[in-house]
Design a protein around this motif. Sequence first.
Motif: not given
Length: 290
Positions: A20-21, A227-239
């Motif tokens: 996770a990057d 395997f390169l991924l970028h986990p986060a939540f589709d929430d107000f902050e990340m939007q």
Amino acid sequence: MNLAQKLGYPEDTKLLIIHADDAGLSHSENQATIKGLQNGSVNSYSIMVPCAWFFEMATFAKNNPDYDCGIHLTLTCEWENYKFGPLLPVTEVPSLVDQNGYFYKTRADFKNNAIPSEIKKELTAQIEKALQFGIRPTHLDSHMCSVGVTPEILEIYKELGKTYHLPVFINKQFVDSISLSDEKYNFENTLLADHLLIGNFSDFEKGHLRHSYAKALDNIQSGFNVFLLHPAFDDFEMQGITIHHPNFGSAWRQTDFNFFTSEECKSKLKENNIQLITWSDIKKIREFVN
């Protein structure tokens, strides 16, 4: 002997790090990364030291040293409204920043302006801050693979790995794909990830990203895979952070989190006889850290 054999596995073993990057980028990124480590199949991550949420993730890293943790060396900032810059005063590394004192948005602008001595100075500062905080890194990797834009800059990256006795993540095909130089790279005597697995924008646009991840695990090859991924939540902050940037945007990152914490992912790893390894395992092999 190949890496599998050096780690005590058969020559044709399918080795995999699920990495996770971008930890430290935001609270959302941090929490998704932590949950991915604790409840999912993620077994490695790296922290962006110059970012606003470094402290939260660094505290986790310090208190949870059994998880594989690297330093995500940062020299560029791709976001439209969320900006960060060097740890060092701008007066010490003026070639690394734009007119507003932030890292350049693109690899091209970084490559066209950055002075190698200032690159090394800033990256050293990032590593030293992580060490001073109490983090014990397992490896080095690079945000946007900015260290790969020229052979000269990649050598700085490799040199830092040797200085701090840390393996560095390099995939030749990925470096070739983002290179902005006609000069030849030197990959001799360098640990290389044989295969980089990462989502692509076409699959994301079609809504096929999760399916493409499952397919990638079904088709994984023998050798050293990351395997390169970028986990986060589709929430107000990340939007807000990823506005006008769907490529690796908040919806994409939510998909990363969903798949790599799913039972489907765990089943695929078992069905395909995939052996998870860590940078900590690699770090024990002396030739890769000296």
